[in-house]
Design a protein around this motif. Structure first.
Motif, PDB file in Angstrom:
ATOM      1  N   SER A  27       1.701  16.627  16.191  1.00  0.00           N
ATOM      2  CA  SER A  27       1.622  15.006  15.460  1.00  0.00           C
ATOM      3  C   SER A  27       0.254  15.156  14.673  1.00  0.00           C
ATOM      4  CB  SER A  27       1.782  14.114  16.452  1.00  0.00           C
ATOM      5  OG  SER A  27       3.156  14.219  16.992  1.00  0.00           O
ATOM      6  N   VAL A  28       0.274  14.496  13.612  1.00  0.00           N
ATOM      7  CA  VAL A  28      -0.651  14.337  12.628  1.00  0.00           C
ATOM      8  C   VAL A  28      -0.800  12.857  12.278  1.00  0.00           C
ATOM      9  CG1 VAL A  28      -1.804  15.243  10.533  1.00  0.00           C
ATOM     10  CG2 VAL A  28      -0.415  16.713  11.916  1.00  0.00           C
ATOM     11  N   ARG A  29      -1.914  12.289  12.024  1.00  0.00           N
ATOM     12  CA  ARG A  29      -1.974  11.067  11.476  1.00  0.00           C
ATOM     13  C   ARG A  29      -3.169  10.918  10.596  1.00  0.00           C
ATOM     14  NH1 ARG A  29      -4.339   6.074  12.521  1.00  0.00           N
ATOM     15  NH2 ARG A  29      -3.157   4.224  12.403  1.00  0.00           N
ATOM     16  N   ILE A  30      -2.822  10.642   9.259  1.00  0.00           N
ATOM     17  CA  ILE A  30      -3.927  10.570   8.303  1.00  0.00           C
ATOM     18  C   ILE A  30      -4.182   9.214   7.899  1.00  0.00           C
ATOM     19  CG2 ILE A  30      -4.740  11.310   6.095  1.00  0.00           C
ATOM     20  CD1 ILE A  30      -2.646  13.774   6.676  1.00  0.00           C
ATOM     21  N   PRO A  31      -5.258   8.608   8.243  1.00  0.00           N
ATOM     22  CA  PRO A  31      -5.542   7.241   7.709  1.00  0.00           C
ATOM     23  C   PRO A  31      -5.523   7.122   6.301  1.00  0.00           C
ATOM     24  CG  PRO A  31      -7.091   7.841   9.290  1.00  0.00           C
ATOM     25  CD  PRO A  31      -6.436   9.074   8.854  1.00  0.00           C
ATOM     26  N   THR A  32      -4.992   5.886   5.550  1.00  0.00           N
ATOM     27  CA  THR A  32      -5.073   5.820   4.180  1.00  0.00           C
ATOM     28  C   THR A  32      -4.803   4.304   4.025  1.00  0.00           C
ATOM     29  OG1 THR A  32      -4.383   6.436   2.139  1.00  0.00           O
ATOM     30  CG2 THR A  32      -2.712   6.172   3.793  1.00  0.00           C
ATOM     31  N   SER A  33      -5.342   3.832   2.961  1.00  0.00           N
ATOM     32  CA  SER A  33      -4.888   2.543   2.509  1.00  0.00           C
ATOM     33  C   SER A  33      -4.093   2.422   1.326  1.00  0.00           C
ATOM     34  CB  SER A  33      -5.874   1.409   2.004  1.00  0.00           C
ATOM     35  OG  SER A  33      -6.783   2.443   1.069  1.00  0.00           O
ATOM     36  N   LEU A  34      -3.626   3.784   0.792  1.00  0.00           N
ATOM     37  CA  LEU A  34      -2.645   3.969  -0.278  1.00  0.00           C
ATOM     38  C   LEU A  34      -1.786   5.037  -0.226  1.00  0.00           C
ATOM     39  CD1 LEU A  34      -1.468   2.956  -3.002  1.00  0.00           C
ATOM     40  CD2 LEU A  34      -3.186   4.287  -4.219  1.00  0.00           C
ATOM     41  N   LEU A  35      -0.488   5.101   0.093  1.00  0.00           N
ATOM     42  CA  LEU A  35       0.393   6.066   0.330  1.00  0.00           C
ATOM     43  C   LEU A  35       1.548   6.308  -0.576  1.00  0.00           C
ATOM     44  CD1 LEU A  35       1.880   8.563   2.205  1.00  0.00           C
ATOM     45  CD2 LEU A  35       2.837   6.359   3.229  1.00  0.00           C
ATOM     46  N   LEU A  36       1.306   7.204  -1.475  1.00  0.00           N
ATOM     47  CA  LEU A  36       2.209   7.559  -2.579  1.00  0.00           C
ATOM     48  C   LEU A  36       3.387   8.687  -2.187  1.00  0.00           C
ATOM     49  CD1 LEU A  36      -0.172   7.697  -5.673  1.00  0.00           C
ATOM     50  CD2 LEU A  36       1.182   5.880  -4.759  1.00  0.00           C
ATOM     51  N   VAL A  37       4.610   7.993  -2.081  1.00  0.00           N
ATOM     52  CA  VAL A  37       5.805   8.938  -1.533  1.00  0.00           C
ATOM     53  C   VAL A  37       6.583   9.044  -2.874  1.00  0.00           C
ATOM     54  CG1 VAL A  37       5.841   7.937   0.650  1.00  0.00           C
ATOM     55  CG2 VAL A  37       7.013   6.700  -1.157  1.00  0.00           C
TER      56      VAL A  37
ATOM     57  N   GLY B  41       0.776  -1.127   0.168  1.00  0.00           N
ATOM     58  CA  GLY B  41      -0.149   0.002   0.159  1.00  0.00           C
ATOM     59  C   GLY B  41       0.818   1.283   0.071  1.00  0.00           C
ATOM     60  N   VAL B  42       2.258   1.234   0.125  1.00  0.00           N
ATOM     61  CA  VAL B  42       3.106   2.260  -0.002  1.00  0.00           C
ATOM     62  C   VAL B  42       3.838   2.115  -1.434  1.00  0.00           C
ATOM     63  CG1 VAL B  42       4.947   3.634   1.028  1.00  0.00           C
ATOM     64  CG2 VAL B  42       3.466   2.295   2.463  1.00  0.00           C
ATOM     65  N   MET B  43       3.682   3.137  -2.333  1.00  0.00           N
ATOM     66  CA  MET B  43       4.318   3.126  -3.488  1.00  0.00           C
ATOM     67  C   MET B  43       5.185   4.471  -3.843  1.00  0.00           C
ATOM     68  SD  MET B  43       1.141   1.602  -5.882  1.00  0.00           S
ATOM     69  CE  MET B  43       1.827   2.156  -7.219  1.00  0.00           C
ATOM     70  N   GLY B  44       5.659   4.303  -4.929  1.00  0.00           N
ATOM     71  CA  GLY B  44       6.208   5.525  -5.404  1.00  0.00           C
ATOM     72  C   GLY B  44       5.337   6.392  -6.182  1.00  0.00           C
ATOM     73  N   ALA B  45       5.278   7.768  -6.175  1.00  0.00           N
ATOM     74  CA  ALA B  45       4.224   8.348  -7.188  1.00  0.00           C
ATOM     75  C   ALA B  45       4.614   7.928  -8.635  1.00  0.00           C
ATOM     76  CB  ALA B  45       4.298   9.885  -6.542  1.00  0.00           C
ATOM     77  N   GLY B  46       5.853   8.105  -8.953  1.00  0.00           N
ATOM     78  CA  GLY B  46       6.100   7.562 -10.320  1.00  0.00           C
ATOM     79  C   GLY B  46       5.318   6.393 -10.682  1.00  0.00           C
ATOM     80  N   ALA B  47       5.609   5.324  -9.746  1.00  0.00           N
ATOM     81  CA  ALA B  47       4.904   3.954 -10.039  1.00  0.00           C
ATOM     82  C   ALA B  47       3.452   4.152 -10.270  1.00  0.00           C
ATOM     83  CB  ALA B  47       5.345   3.199  -9.019  1.00  0.00           C
ATOM     84  N   ALA B  48       2.834   5.145  -9.701  1.00  0.00           N
ATOM     85  CA  ALA B  48       1.235   5.160  -9.817  1.00  0.00           C
ATOM     86  C   ALA B  48       1.049   5.811 -11.109  1.00  0.00           C
ATOM     87  CB  ALA B  48       0.901   6.048  -8.630  1.00  0.00           C
ATOM     88  N   GLN B  49       1.977   6.926 -11.457  1.00  0.00           N
ATOM     89  CA  GLN B  49       1.832   7.601 -12.564  1.00  0.00           C
ATOM     90  C   GLN B  49       1.915   6.601 -13.723  1.00  0.00           C
ATOM     91  OE1 GLN B  49       4.305   9.953 -14.371  1.00  0.00           O
ATOM     92  NE2 GLN B  49       3.083  11.626 -14.708  1.00  0.00           N
ATOM     93  N   ILE B  50       2.825   5.857 -13.726  1.00  0.00           N
ATOM     94  CA  ILE B  50       3.130   4.392 -14.771  1.00  0.00           C
ATOM     95  C   ILE B  50       1.851   3.880 -15.090  1.00  0.00           C
ATOM     96  CG2 ILE B  50       4.286   2.381 -15.446  1.00  0.00           C
ATOM     97  CD1 ILE B  50       6.816   3.434 -13.952  1.00  0.00           C
TER      98      ILE B  50
END
Ligand SMILES: Cc1cc2nc3c(=O)[nH]c(=O)nc-3n(C[C@H](O)[C@H](O)[C@H](O)COP(=O)(O)OP(=O)(O)OC[C@H]3O[C@@H](n4cnc5c(N)ncnc54)[C@H](O)[C@@H]3O)c2cc1C
Length: 456
Positions: free
Chosen positions: A248-258, A131-140
């Motif tokens: 401190s901030v916490r944002i729930p997500t099932s997909l994080l694009l770094v 669920g953690v991916m590169g933003a570039g991979a998501a763009q591909i």
């Protein structure tokens, strides 16, 4: 084995490779372009010819503009070998590649390495969770298949590609839960020194500002100046945690694009033992070439983002300049100066913005050298930052020795993905500069090959 021959062999069908091919064909050279992808275009123009019109509209005018170069290439008379994975190149111009399940050889009088860039690793806690991916991979996925995240996504990091993807997702109707930007006030201050120079690339500057303005106008939650990023979850990512303005901030997500920028893909140039230097502004290795891109006294040239991160337009110009120099060496262009002059001018214009971008989006130390010992650095062999630091304590001097200490960098990616992090982690631990600890010794095959590929 049958060895095909050509005047110029080009590895990579992105802007640098395609432009070089077009230029070389105008000089009458025979040209063969190999790319592991099934269609030409490289990263920026991936799938540009067959993308449906609606998708092209979402991806924006910079993407659609690639159709012109792709069409010029198609009518240039250059030979395109698609789905051709190059696993070895030699300084005399011999190339080994796999195509249709068989290894083949091609011999170029000259070879242009135009293998582009790759996303910089983002080794924070939890970055290997599903669920953690590169933003570039998501763009591909977006460019090649029109794929969009179903659930709200969190984008985190810095750099033009991160904002571009955010903008493209907005246009496509994808839901963005938050954009967590690591760019801090100090980055703007550092970059401001390069603003005057960047104005020469004012069109690029205007485009970038336009993207950021569009993101600000949308109702996405934008957090800036964020630090201490951590992906949380047990079996998969459940949230991004970070700090902003002391809270401190916490944002729930099932997909994080770094994402925190791209770095040159230098595996091919390292594999021929070419000299490389550490680029302090871009925090990465780059091959040492002459102004045309030639690697020492070899038959090899490098152009585009695999030489240094310059962007698509400058990559194309570098490809053209390399082709002119090769034509000159082959005797079909006796005087290179007149033809090269306008290209050298436009190269200056297109690269004028780089110092500004490099200063503004310099990835944070804590996001390049893992703070926590638990963070996995070499994903293929599951070697952690703590293990690498322990190797140093036991006498490990540089990245190459981590292979003997713990198989670091010896998996299928051959260190492509972890190399920079390993260099910087060791340098930090030994209190040296990255240039002093060096890089992995890269040997062919630089891409995984099967024994069956060698069966005639
Ligand atoms: C994931 C990603 C997405 C990007 N998206 C954008 C964008 O949308 N807009 C933008 O302005 N910039 C984008 N960039 C930056 C952009 O890649 C460059 O500025 C530009 O495309 C560089 O052109 P190039 O010709 O040097 O390399 P590229 O366009 O990267 O082309 C290199 C080509 O070499 C091929 N290749 C590499 N190794 C081998 C091998 N061993 N065998 C065979 N083929 C090989 C690759 O398949 C690729 O097609 C992106 C970068 C990345 C990493």
């Amino acid at each position: 084995m049958n060895v095909e021959t050509t005047d110029l062999a080009i590895i990579g069908a992105g802007p640098a490779g395609l432009a070089a091919a077009c230029e070389a064909r105008t000089l009458g050279l025979s040209v063969t372009v190999l790319d592991e992808q099934s269609a030409v275009g490289g990263q920026i123009y991936r799938n540009v010819v067959s993308a449906p019109r609606a998708r092209s509209a979402i991806l924006g005018p910079d993407y659609s503009a690639g159709a012109e170069l792709v069409s010029a290439f198609a009518s240039s008379g250059a030979l395109h070998l698609d789905s051709a994975v190059v696993w070895n190149v030699a300084t005399d111009g011999t190339i080994d590649y796999i195509r249709e399940g068989r290894t083949r050889k091609l011999s170029g009088k000259y070879v242009l390495l135009a293998s582009g860039a790759m996303e910089r690793p983002f080794p924070i806690e939890g970055w290997t969770l599903p669920g953690v991916m590169g933003a570039g991979a998501a763009q591909i996925l977006l460019k090649s298949a029109g794929a969009l995240p179903r659930e709200p996504v969190v984008l985190a990091g810095c750099g033009p590609l991160l904002y571009l993807l955010g903008w493209q997702y907005l246009r496509a109707g994808a839901r963005i839960a938050a954009l967590v930007d690591t760019t801090a006030t100090s980055d703007y201050v550092r970059a401001s020194r390069h603003l005057m120079g960047a104005l020469r690339s004012w069109k690029e500057l205007r485009k970038g500002l336009g993207l950021i303005a569009a993101l600000r106008r949308s109702n996405i939650a934008l957090y800036s100046g964020c630090s201490d990023l951590r992906a949380e979850g047990t079996c998969k990512v459940e949230a991004l945690a970070f700090r902003q303005d002391g809270r401190s901030v916490r944002i729930p997500t099932s997909l994080l694009l770094v994402h925190q920028g791209v770095v040159p893909n230098t595996q091919l140039s390292w594999s021929v033992k070419a000299e490389h230097r550490w680029n302090k502004a871009q925090l990465c290795w780059e091959p040492v070439t002459d102004i045309w891109g030639r690697l020492g006294e070899t038959a090899l040239y490098v152009a585009g983002d695999s030489r240094s991160i310059v962007g698509a337009q400058a990559s194309a110009v570098q490809g053209r300049l390399a082709a002119l120099s090769i034509g000159n060496r082959l005797g079909v262009l006796p005087d290179i100066t007149i033809r090269a002059a306008p290209y050298l001018e436009s190269l200056k214009r297109y690269t004028a913005i780089r110092p500004f971008l490099d200063a503004l989006y310099r990835p944070k130390d804590e996001n390049r050298v893992p703070v926590s010992d638990k963070v996995v650095v070499c994903r293929c062999e599951e070697v952690t930052a703590g293990q690498i630091r322990r190797f140093v304590g036991l006498g490990c001097q540089g990245p190459n020795q981590t292979k003997a200490f713990g198989r670091c960098g010896m998996g299928p990616c051959q260190g492509r993905f972890c190399g920079l992090t390993v260099t910087e982690t060791i340098a930090r631990e030994r209190q040296l500069e990255p240039a002093d600890v060096g890089y992995y010794r890269i040997r062919p095959p630089i891409k995984p090959v099967l024994l069956g590929d060698f069966v005639e």
